[in-house]
Design a protein around this motif. Sequence first.
Motif, PDB file in Angstrom:
ATOM      1  N   LYS A 159       0.836  -1.208   0.000  1.00 26.70           N
ATOM      2  CA  LYS A 159       0.000   0.000   0.000  1.00 26.70           C
ATOM      3  C   LYS A 159       0.869   1.255   0.000  1.00 26.70           C
ATOM      4  O   LYS A 159       0.574   2.235  -0.702  1.00 26.70           O
ATOM      5  CB  LYS A 159      -0.916   0.005   1.229  1.00 26.70           C
ATOM      6  N   GLU A 210      -8.488   7.563  -1.489  1.00 28.37           N
ATOM      7  CA  GLU A 210      -9.120   6.279  -1.168  1.00 28.37           C
ATOM      8  C   GLU A 210      -8.116   5.311  -0.549  1.00 28.37           C
ATOM      9  O   GLU A 210      -8.426   4.605   0.421  1.00 28.37           O
ATOM     10  CB  GLU A 210      -9.709   5.675  -2.441  1.00 28.37           C
ATOM     11  N   LEU A 211      -6.895   5.340  -1.071  1.00 29.13           N
ATOM     12  CA  LEU A 211      -5.865   4.435  -0.547  1.00 29.13           C
ATOM     13  C   LEU A 211      -5.504   4.811   0.892  1.00 29.13           C
ATOM     14  O   LEU A 211      -5.313   3.933   1.749  1.00 29.13           O
ATOM     15  CB  LEU A 211      -4.627   4.518  -1.452  1.00 29.13           C
ATOM     16  N   LEU A 214      -7.421   6.350   3.049  1.00 24.69           N
ATOM     17  CA  LEU A 214      -8.543   5.983   3.919  1.00 24.69           C
ATOM     18  C   LEU A 214      -8.561   4.482   4.194  1.00 24.69           C
ATOM     19  O   LEU A 214      -8.819   4.045   5.321  1.00 24.69           O
ATOM     20  CB  LEU A 214      -9.858   6.416   3.279  1.00 24.69           C
ATOM     21  N   LYS A 215      -8.258   3.681   3.155  1.00 21.64           N
ATOM     22  CA  LYS A 215      -8.232   2.236   3.346  1.00 21.64           C
ATOM     23  C   LYS A 215      -7.100   1.828   4.285  1.00 21.64           C
ATOM     24  O   LYS A 215      -7.229   0.863   5.046  1.00 21.64           O
ATOM     25  CB  LYS A 215      -8.072   1.529   2.000  1.00 21.64           C
ATOM     26  N   ALA A 216      -5.992   2.572   4.236  1.00 26.73           N
ATOM     27  CA  ALA A 216      -4.866   2.246   5.112  1.00 26.73           C
ATOM     28  C   ALA A 216      -5.244   2.443   6.576  1.00 26.73           C
ATOM     29  O   ALA A 216      -4.662   1.820   7.463  1.00 26.73           O
ATOM     30  CB  ALA A 216      -3.659   3.109   4.758  1.00 26.73           C
ATOM     31  N   ARG A 217      -6.194   3.313   6.840  1.00 28.35           N
ATOM     32  CA  ARG A 217      -6.633   3.563   8.226  1.00 28.35           C
ATOM     33  C   ARG A 217      -7.640   2.525   8.706  1.00 28.35           C
ATOM     34  O   ARG A 217      -7.986   2.494   9.878  1.00 28.35           O
ATOM     35  CB  ARG A 217      -7.272   4.952   8.328  1.00 28.35           C
ATOM     36  N   MET A 218      -8.141   1.708   7.781  1.00 28.87           N
ATOM     37  CA  MET A 218      -9.163   0.732   8.168  1.00 28.87           C
ATOM     38  C   MET A 218      -8.513  -0.500   8.785  1.00 28.87           C
ATOM     39  O   MET A 218      -7.597  -1.083   8.204  1.00 28.87           O
ATOM     40  CB  MET A 218      -9.992   0.327   6.952  1.00 28.87           C
ATOM     41  N   GLU A 256     -14.024  -4.217   8.865  1.00 28.10           N
ATOM     42  CA  GLU A 256     -13.024  -3.159   8.979  1.00 28.10           C
ATOM     43  C   GLU A 256     -13.676  -1.808   9.251  1.00 28.10           C
ATOM     44  O   GLU A 256     -14.759  -1.498   8.733  1.00 28.10           O
ATOM     45  CB  GLU A 256     -12.184  -3.089   7.703  1.00 28.10           C
ATOM     46  N   ASP A 299     -12.526   2.507  10.742  1.00 26.85           N
ATOM     47  CA  ASP A 299     -11.439   3.455  10.956  1.00 26.85           C
ATOM     48  C   ASP A 299     -10.746   3.162  12.289  1.00 26.85           C
ATOM     49  O   ASP A 299     -11.388   2.877  13.298  1.00 26.85           O
ATOM     50  CB  ASP A 299     -11.991   4.885  10.968  1.00 26.85           C
ATOM     51  N   MET A 351     -16.041   5.303   8.914  1.00 33.90           N
ATOM     52  CA  MET A 351     -14.890   6.194   8.968  1.00 33.90           C
ATOM     53  C   MET A 351     -15.335   7.579   9.424  1.00 33.90           C
ATOM     54  O   MET A 351     -16.507   7.954   9.279  1.00 33.90           O
ATOM     55  CB  MET A 351     -14.164   6.265   7.625  1.00 33.90           C
TER      56      MET A 351
END
Length: 544
Positions: free
Chosen positions: A164, A213-214, A216-220, A255, A257, A403
């Motif tokens: 990522k 988007e990437l 935000l996904k990394a925070r999930m 998943e 936040d 999130m």
Amino acid sequence: MKTDLDTVRAAFRAEATELLAGLERDLLSLERSAAPGVIESIQRSIHTLKGNSLLMGFPAASDVAHTLEDLLARIASRSLPVTQQVMTLLLQAVDGLRGLISHTPGEGREVPDVSELQRRLREAASAGCSSEASPAPESAAAEQPVEATSHAAPERTLRVGLDKLDRMLDLTGEIAIARGRLTTLLEQADRHSPQELLEAHREADRLYLDLQELVLKARMVPIGRAFQPFPRTLRDLCEATGKLVRLELSGEEVEVDTTIVELIRDPLTHLVRNAVDHGIEPPSVRKQRGKDFKGTLKLRAFADSGSIVVEVEDDGAGLDRERIRERARAMGLLGPNEEREDAELFQFIFIPGFSTAERVTELSGRGIGMDVVKSRVESLRGALSIETREGAGTTFTMRLPLMLSIIEGFSVGVGGETYVLPLASVLECVELPEEEQRPGRTGVLNLRGQPLPYLRLREHFAVEGPPPARESVVVIRHGRGQAGLAVDTLLGQGQTVVKPLGSLFQRVSGVSGSAILGTGRVALILDVAALLQKALRPYAPAAQ
């Protein structure tokens, strides 16, 4: 100013915290069944922690780990059985290590005294005696505060996969190229058509959205991280209360936040403690009532309509309606002859100081925990509900956003202002019927043969000036409730970056946050749960 050593120690502390969490899980697993490889895994964790602690300047933690290794060696050689007392001692050693590692050497603060813990570990590890000769202090586990035992602010870290991070790096490079191209085109705007400029802007925008988007996904992270402490918590609670409770977890892979995972732990802890202390009956009582002598506590999570739903369910006695009513009357919250529907009556338990407990224990009874639950859920823009059946148990349901930083929003206009609704709460938009075009804060309209209570935002926010000739109604849903919001104009959907409310708006009802619009103006984000409650309250019978 943070030195390099501080940074290295912060990283060590984060790794040690994960190591101790895994160690705690392995110890609980060892207590349930001596599966092959578990004791070896525990020994490896302790040995790693011992070496790293000494290297990083935590000698006291290294000493405790060393003594713990001696005790584990006896368990591994089967010269010491894994009794409940031994397991309690091992878990208390984990707590002791957490406390020692949370204190940075040279800070000037007093390091926790672990001499008594060391003495009991040594006694258990030598001369063939078990910890039964030196019992643990009574209710020691229960006396621990809900909050972490750490005295230092925890280092907020998040592990992100290298793939990522590599993709993020690639995207930042592509964005830099796209920005350079756009700048060149703008500097030579006279040579290019508006369509070429727009295409260049759209390309840069697409790359930016991909990066967003990437990130935000990394925070999930899986919600299961919030559930991890509860096998240990439940074990300590059972030991303190003499009750027997099995824990069932489900939905740990959903998943959410990472901030929600951090902030939901305290509400979950209070709900679990209350369920064990007040809900689930002692084994003898359960047997008399024809129940399994062992109670069941379920922690369940699932995704639903852009939200995550977390449930805490027990099969205990259920909420006592009569005692809640009596307590509410004693506190002056309810008139002598006043009656409330169950849903409203049970909301009293979230009021600070409200408790139906006959005595205050180390676990609960002061009427504080449930207030913490409600305030924390509301601070996360969530909603809380209760379902209970006398003699069958209680379920607390928390509905939270997936999130917190960015939402898909639906903008509406009222007066000259813009307001944003979470798109996940919007069902549809209809025109306010002509017969409802009259002043009034609330009303009920006919929506395809069904009554729909609505709230006029113009009246709610005391907007001055005449309403437009035509008003629209945004039909919203929250939980099981459904209502309408009458607005002047519909402005459409788009991504909204959520900002905290300034102090001026924190007491304004029906507002949960703010956002900066593309025009530079501020829009308020509406609190759907609060507005829906206001809309439904006068028409509760019709709504139901």
